[in-house]
Design a protein around this motif. Structure first.
Motif, PDB file in Angstrom:
ATOM      1  N   SER A  42      -2.466   0.257  -9.379  1.00 31.72           N
ATOM      2  CA  SER A  42      -1.133   0.678  -8.933  1.00 31.72           C
ATOM      3  C   SER A  42      -0.429   1.334 -10.115  1.00 31.72           C
ATOM      4  CB  SER A  42      -0.313  -0.498  -8.403  1.00 31.72           C
ATOM      5  OG  SER A  42      -0.156  -1.495  -9.393  1.00 31.72           O
ATOM      6  N   LYS A  72       0.842  -1.200   0.000  1.00 32.76           N
ATOM      7  CA  LYS A  72       0.000   0.000   0.000  1.00 32.76           C
ATOM      8  C   LYS A  72       0.879   1.252   0.000  1.00 32.76           C
ATOM      9  CE  LYS A  72      -0.547   0.131   5.023  1.00 32.76           C
ATOM     10  NZ  LYS A  72      -1.521   0.159   6.142  1.00 32.76           N
ATOM     11  N   THR A  73       0.263   2.362  -0.225  1.00 38.00           N
ATOM     12  CA  THR A  73       0.846   3.712  -0.293  1.00 38.00           C
ATOM     13  C   THR A  73       1.969   3.783  -1.325  1.00 38.00           C
ATOM     14  OG1 THR A  73       2.336   3.317   1.600  1.00 38.00           O
ATOM     15  CG2 THR A  73       0.146   4.203   2.066  1.00 38.00           C
ATOM     16  N   LYS A  74       3.177   4.099  -0.889  1.00 44.44           N
ATOM     17  CA  LYS A  74       4.248   4.345  -1.851  1.00 44.44           C
ATOM     18  C   LYS A  74       5.510   3.592  -1.457  1.00 44.44           C
ATOM     19  CE  LYS A  74       7.215   8.098  -3.574  1.00 44.44           C
ATOM     20  NZ  LYS A  74       7.528   9.533  -3.471  1.00 44.44           N
ATOM     21  N   ARG A  77      -6.476   0.164  -3.308  1.00 50.03           N
ATOM     22  CA  ARG A  77      -5.569  -0.870  -3.869  1.00 50.03           C
ATOM     23  C   ARG A  77      -6.103  -1.523  -5.138  1.00 50.03           C
ATOM     24  NH1 ARG A  77      -2.438  -4.589  -1.425  1.00 50.03           N
ATOM     25  NH2 ARG A  77      -4.203  -5.976  -1.000  1.00 50.03           N
ATOM     26  N   PRO A 137      -3.005   3.383  -4.373  1.00 51.02           N
ATOM     27  CA  PRO A 137      -4.023   4.161  -3.666  1.00 51.02           C
ATOM     28  C   PRO A 137      -4.644   3.344  -2.543  1.00 51.02           C
ATOM     29  CG  PRO A 137      -4.881   3.370  -5.758  1.00 51.02           C
ATOM     30  CD  PRO A 137      -3.430   2.998  -5.726  1.00 51.02           C
ATOM     31  N   ALA A 138      -5.423   4.026  -1.718  1.00 44.88           N
ATOM     32  CA  ALA A 138      -5.977   3.383  -0.525  1.00 44.88           C
ATOM     33  C   ALA A 138      -6.847   2.175  -0.856  1.00 44.88           C
ATOM     34  CB  ALA A 138      -6.780   4.406   0.285  1.00 44.88           C
ATOM     35  N   PHE A 194       3.198   3.512  -6.695  1.00 44.52           N
ATOM     36  CA  PHE A 194       2.140   4.218  -5.995  1.00 44.52           C
ATOM     37  C   PHE A 194       0.892   3.336  -5.949  1.00 44.52           C
ATOM     38  CE2 PHE A 194       4.228   8.278  -5.710  1.00 44.52           C
ATOM     39  CZ  PHE A 194       5.105   8.281  -6.776  1.00 44.52           C
TER      40      PHE A 194
END
Lengths: 114, 111
Positions: free
Chosen positions: B71, B52-54, B68, B65-66, B63
């Motif tokens: 990507s 998740k996240t970066k 998922r 996103p929340a 990257f």
């Protein structure tokens, strides 16, 4: 250290003959994968060995294809009664552990069926 | 296994940032996202992996996103040598099924 090795690098055979392709994984790697790649195409998964578990054979395209992994190390992919559509590069990879671990690929065996 | 969708091809120029997006709408809770790069006549090689996240390493950033469900692989300031096929894989290390590579995204970098 030594990487994944495959032999032969090139194999030319006649339609109907059997072929054996060999893969020597990186020492200590528990997982071993076979893929094939036709010209300009993506990787097609064939078979996956992980430790002593039963292999995932879900990618084998027909019963002419089989693979063994002896002693948790060297693997042999056998193609019986080869067909022209079997012509491709056959890639082997190994990883320290299952699935998520980085896969290290060998140079491949280019198979040509005449 | 989560299915992934990537663009078939992308073009860029040297020095530009390239972002390749992968869709994986049915990603499972335990699944990770992994990217590989393949040069012509070579086997793929691992680039980056994340949950998740970066995530950033010396080669690329990933990257996520929340939700998922997608990507993005980001390659900063590409050069001609970044011309390759990029594969997005989604899966977990539990279970017997192997991750699958799919067709990938063919990136062509021009001078």
């Amino acid at each position: 250290g030594a990487g994944v090795s495959q032999s032969p690098s090139n194999k030319v055979t006649e339609k109907g003959k059997d072929v054996e392709l060999r893969c020597d994984p990186i020492s200590g790697h528990t997982a071993l994968y076979w893929y094939r790649q036709s010209l300009g195409q993506g990787l097609e998964f064939l078979i996956y060995f992980q430790g002593n578990s039963a292999p995932d054979k879900s990618g084998l395209p027909s019963d002419r294809f089989s693979a063994e992994r002896t002693g948790g190390s060297v693997s042999t992919l056998t193609i019986q009664r080869t067909q022209q559509e079997d012509s491709a590069v056959y890639l082997c990879a190994s990883s320290r552990g299952p699935n998520l671990d980085e896969q290290f690929f060998g140079p491949g065996t280019r198979l040509t069926v005449l | 296994l989560a299915k992934t969708t990537q663009p078939i091809s992308m073009d860029s120029y040297e020095g530009q940032e390239v972002n390749i997006t992968c869709s994986h709408n049915n990603i499972a809770t335990n699944d990770y996202i992994t990217w590989y790069q393949q040069f012509p006549s070579q086997g793929p090689r691992f680039i980056i992996q994340g949950y998740k996240t970066k995530v950033t390493n010396e080669v690329a950033s990933l990257f996520i996103p929340a939700d998922r469900k997608s990507s993005t692989l980001s390659l900063p300031r590409v050069s001609l040598s970044d011309t390759a096929v990029y594969y997005c894989l989604v899966g977990t290390d539990t279970g017997r099924r192997a991750l699958t590579f799919g067709s990938g995204t063919r990136l062509q970098v021009q001078p």
